[in-house]
Design a protein around this motif. Sequence first.
Motif, short mmCIF file in Angstrom:
data_model
loop_
_atom_site.label_atom_id
_atom_site.label_comp_id
_atom_site.label_asym_id
_atom_site.label_seq_id
_atom_site.Cartn_x
_atom_site.Cartn_y
_atom_site.Cartn_z
N ASP A 131 0.64 -1.16 0.31
CA ASP A 131 0.29 0.30 -0.40
C ASP A 131 0.63 0.73 -0.27
O ASP A 131 0.65 2.22 -0.06
CB ASP A 131 -0.91 -0.26 1.37
N LYS A 133 1.99 3.24 -2.60
CA LYS A 133 1.71 3.69 -3.57
C LYS A 133 0.84 5.25 -3.26
O LYS A 133 0.99 6.34 -3.54
CB LYS A 133 1.83 3.08 -4.25
N THR A 134 0.36 4.36 -2.33
CA THR A 134 -0.66 5.17 -1.85
C THR A 134 -1.04 6.35 -0.57
O THR A 134 -1.50 6.74 0.86
CB THR A 134 -2.36 4.70 -1.42
N ARG A 182 -5.69 13.14 -2.22
CA ARG A 182 -4.48 12.86 -3.52
C ARG A 182 -5.13 13.79 -4.76
O ARG A 182 -4.99 13.60 -5.78
CB ARG A 182 -4.74 11.14 -3.78
N GLU A 197 -7.12 13.58 -10.01
CA GLU A 197 -6.82 12.78 -9.07
C GLU A 197 -4.94 13.13 -9.24
O GLU A 197 -4.71 13.13 -10.32
CB GLU A 197 -7.28 11.28 -9.35
#
Length: 268
Positions: A131, A133-134, A182, A197
């Motif tokens: 996770d 990358k987020t 984001r 986004e």
Amino acid sequence: MKLKVLLLSVFLITCMPLFALAADYQIGEGDSLDIAVWGVKELNFPVKVRPDGKITVPGLGEVVASGMAPSTLQTHLAARLKELVKNPIVTVTVREITNSKVYIFGSGVKAAVYDLSRRTTLLQLLCTLPDVKTADLRNSYLLRGGQKVKTDLYRLFTLGDIGQDLLLESNDSLFIPLLTDRSVYVLGAVNTPKAIEYREGMKVMEAILESGGFNKFANQNEVLVRRKSGAQEQSLEVKAKKLFKDGDLSQNIELKPGDYVLVKESFF
């Protein structure tokens, strides 16, 4: 005697990978060790380090093992065993590591406990987290002994600045928060004001074009990027005409998640 030394040399070469792995490792509570004294069958035995950090050695009783490197424990046992064995040759092998762990927490990734069964760097650990990358790497940090020893993991993991990497140690804690916003927001004199986004490497003109471009009322030399970092806010000016006419690429600044791009209207 020569045969004894030759056989010992073969044994050491065979076990070299194990010794190399544990060369700078510090033994801890719960670790399983293999103790061997060459030529003394009674002193070849497996042992587990107790919660008090000690092991029991036949003929010696309780011996502190926790906090020592295997090579240091070997030297210590050899010195103690001289009272029982002539010229003792001692080997200590770490068979199972249960003490060395890194703790991962924060809402940006799934909480986990990572076993340091081998030499591991911060980058290597980050590459195992699905996770990441987020997550908000800019506000992530590594704790060691209650102190932050590394902050802003974005430079390491995303920008590839290997100079930011470091070797992990037992009981390190890695805090990774969630990236809450984001999106990039484009407002004002564009054809389609919208939230976009965020994508890695997104630049201000890319966001404006994705919002339909400047409308006929736009003042292309009056673009502001408003950015909030903690309690601080900053406004970055962008003069798009310099970018289009003069090729001034410095005007096409890179955006960050949560940025607001405001295109002002012209008074004429």
